[in-house]
Each structure stands twice: as structure tokens, then as C-alpha cells.
Design an enzyme around this catalytic site. Structure first.
Site, mmCIF file in Angstrom:
data_model
loop_
_atom_site.group_PDB
_atom_site.id
_atom_site.type_symbol
_atom_site.label_atom_id
_atom_site.label_comp_id
_atom_site.label_asym_id
_atom_site.label_seq_id
_atom_site.Cartn_x
_atom_site.Cartn_y
_atom_site.Cartn_z
ATOM 1 N N ARG A 1 0.839 -1.195 0.000
ATOM 2 C CA ARG A 1 0.000 0.000 0.000
ATOM 3 C C ARG A 1 0.880 1.254 0.000
ATOM 4 N NH1 ARG A 1 -5.003 2.100 2.120
ATOM 5 N NH2 ARG A 1 -4.997 4.279 1.464
ATOM 6 N N ARG B 1 -5.513 1.755 -4.900
ATOM 7 C CA ARG B 1 -4.713 1.161 -3.836
ATOM 8 C C ARG B 1 -4.671 -0.350 -3.975
ATOM 9 N NH1 ARG B 1 -8.732 4.116 -0.033
ATOM 10 N NH2 ARG B 1 -8.509 5.425 -1.864
ATOM 11 N N ASP C 1 -9.725 -0.883 6.928
ATOM 12 C CA ASP C 1 -10.286 0.118 7.840
ATOM 13 C C ASP C 1 -10.932 -0.566 9.036
ATOM 14 O OD1 ASP C 1 -9.703 2.582 6.530
ATOM 15 O OD2 ASP C 1 -11.311 2.179 5.095
#
Length: 330
Positions: free
Chosen positions: A84, A93, A98
Site C-alpha cells: 500500500r 490502492r 479500515d
């Protein structure tokens, strides 16, 4: 031990392999126990460069002995190990991880906000999350993930923009309506200053009732078609609660709140609430600052639904952020 809900996404390289590798690294990490993952969902990119590939998105449930900050650090380590690179805001990406929910913890720090502040209006997040955790309740909104999913699927396409007087909500709503070819629902000019005496408070009460009556008419569901076009208003019906809370200290407050309850039960409710809340310069005598706090508290009450708080940025940046949020709901 705590349960974490984690969102995964990828739109570069071998997306299924990368996502599977990320899940494997999570499961192999000390202090993490994988409890389940969703299927992969193909979704269009939201925001950022126009030439991006589509995403694969998913969700995973992990049981962990780590703190939220430690979980966040682990996710960043896994992202780095999988290549990343953070070069462009909302850009392509290899992997995106998250932390969405950590038990029912609510946290607001410069480093980490829980629940994830944008998860509730991102369909590409909610769909896979509801697949594996339909009964998990969003601790701020109070709805289950299944209820959130159904809201994004079936709610009337209506976005309400609110904020204290003078912050630019009318201009923001008008720009959004123009850019998105949406129907603009414009309010009458509202009170520009807080009352400073009993008499002016009485006038404010009368004006608030007049505004509430007009807003109810504009949000009457019988005036909206079954397949309504996207609508954007420069007011929120429930903002009257904040005005009552901040400006009304008299005996008729209960009466006003009863009127608001009745109006809210009949009106079209927003699919997304946008709270325009730039920082101000509060003072001890500024009751507009009390209104600002009351608006924020009212918007964050359980049951309101997805809320996007816009606290900074130029008008152009604000339009871009809200536009991306609206796109993310579809």
C-alpha cells in the site's frame, strides 16, 4: 477479548489474491482470531481520479486481545507489507484496511474515530458488513447493520444540509443541486441571531413554528413521486430541536418539541444528513455557539441515520466531499 469489524478493499493488481492474503495475515497475527469474512463485492470507485479500476470490497470479523490503537497499527503494518502506498487522496490502492467497529466503543481522537465516521453511508462498506454481521448495532446511530443496509437500498434519495446561520449551507445545497442535477428544496431565510430577551424569544418561537410548518409542507411525502429524483434541502426538519434547545428557556419548550415530534413522524426523512460545522470563535455571550453545540448533539442522536460532518475545507472541497458521500450511497 473484543470483536472488531474490518473493511477490506483493493482495486490494483490481483485483487482477490491480495484480499485473501490480507485476511490470512490478520488471522495469523498474534492476538487475532478470525471469526468470519464476507464474499467479495465488485464496486465502482468513489471520488479520486476518474480512471480507476473497480474495487473488490469485503468485511471480516476478528476477535482480538489488542486495544483499538493496536488494531489500527496492525492494519497499517499489513497494508504496508502488501504494497500500500498513500499517494493520492481516494486514489487507487493495492489494499485498504479500515477498522469500522470495535465492540460498541465510541472514540474520537486525532488518530482514530470509532465507529468509522464514513461507514454508515458507504454502501460498499455496509453491504459486506451486513452480510456477516447483520445484527451488529452501530453504537452511534443505534441501527443494526442490516437496517443500515436497507436504508441505503430503499430510502428516498434525499439529502438534508444543516448548520448554524452564516456557515454557507444554502450555498452548499445549491452547488450540490446544480452539480448533481438534483431538485433543490430551499427554505425561507431563517433567524440570523439568537434572541436576547423574553420578547425576542417569543418572536423566535413564532418564527420557528412558521418555519416548521413550511418545512413540513416541503417534505410532505405525498408531494414526492414513488421514484423521486435526488433532492437536496438547505435545512433539516429536526434542526428545530436544536433551536429550541439553544434558544428557548421558557415554559413552552415542551409544546414546541411536541410539534417537532409530530412533524418529523410525517415528513420525508433524509437518506443522508450533512452537518456543515466549521469551527467558530465562541464567547460567553454568543448563543449561536450554543446552537452549534445543540445542532451537533441533535445530529448525533441515535436514530437519526447516516450523518456526514463537514468541519473544514474550501467550498469546492466541501462540494467534492459531499458529492463523494452521495455517490457512495448508491
Amino acid at each position: 477479548m473484543s470483536l472488531c469489524l474490518i473493511a477490506l478493499g483493493s482495486n490494483e493488481g490481483d485483487r482477490p489474491a491480495t484480499l485473501s492474503r490480507a485476511v490470512g495475515l490478520l488471522a495469523a497475527h498474534t492476538g487475532f482470531d478470525l471469526r468470519g469474512r464476507s464474499t467479495w463485492h465488485e464496486t465502482a470507485p468513489v471520488g479520486g481520479p476518474a480512471d480507476q479500476q473497480t474495487y473488490l470490497n469485503g468485511a471480516a470479523i476478528v476477535e482480538t486481545s489488542h486495544s483499538p490503537a493496536q488494531v489500527l497499527a496492525t492494519l497499517a503494518e499489513i497494508e504496508t507489507s502488501l504494497g500500500r502506498v498513500r499517494a493520492v487522496h481516494w486514489g487507487p490502492r493495492t489494499i485498504d484496511l479500515d477498522l469500522l467497529l470495535y465492540d460498541d466503543v465510541q472514540l474520537d481522537t486525532p488518530r482514530l474515530v470509532l465507529p468509522h465516521p464514513r461507514m454508515a453511508f458507504r454502501k460498499f462498506v455496509v453491504e459486506p458488513a451486513a452480510e456477516i454481521a447483520p445484527d451488529w448495532r452501530h453504537p452511534a446511530i443505534g441501527w443494526t447493520l442490516l437496517q443500515l443496509r436497507d436504508h441505503l437500498r430503499f430510502a428516498v434519495p434525499y439529502v438534508a444540509v444543516t448548520g448554524r446561520p452564516g456557515v454557507g449551507k444554502t450555498a452548499l445545497a445549491a452547488q450540490l443541486a446544480t452539480q448533481l442535477d438534483a431538485r433543490l428544496i430551499a427554505d425561507v431565510p431563517e433567524l440570523s441571531a439568537a434572541p436576547s430577551s423574553k420578547d425576542s424569544a417569543g418572536r423566535a418561537r413564532a418564527a420557528e413554528i412558521e418555519l416548521l410548518t413550511r418545512r413540513c409542507m416541503l417534505l410532505d411525502p405525498h408531494r414526492w413521486g414513488a421514484k423521486a429524483r435526488l433532492a437536496i434541502s438547505d435545512f433539516w426538519l429536526e434542526q428545530s430541536r436544536a433551536y429550541v434547545s439553544a434558544w428557548n428557556d421558557g415554559h413552552d419548550r415542551k409544546e414546541l418539541e411536541g410539534l417537532i415530534d409530530a412533524a418529523s413522524s410525517e415528513a420525508v426523512r433524509p437518506k443522508l444528513l450533512v452537518l456543515l460545522d466549521p469551527p467558530g470563535e465562541p464567547s460567553a455571550v454568543d448563543r449561536n455557539e450554543a446552537l452549534r453545540r445543540a445542532l451537533r448533539a441533535t445530529a448525533q442522536q441515535p436514530g437519526v441515520g447516516p450523518v456526514l460532518i463537514v468541519s473544514e475545507g474550501s467550498p469546492t472541497a466541501q462540494v467534492a466531499e459531499v458529492t463523494a458521500a452521495i455517490a457512495a450511497m448508491s
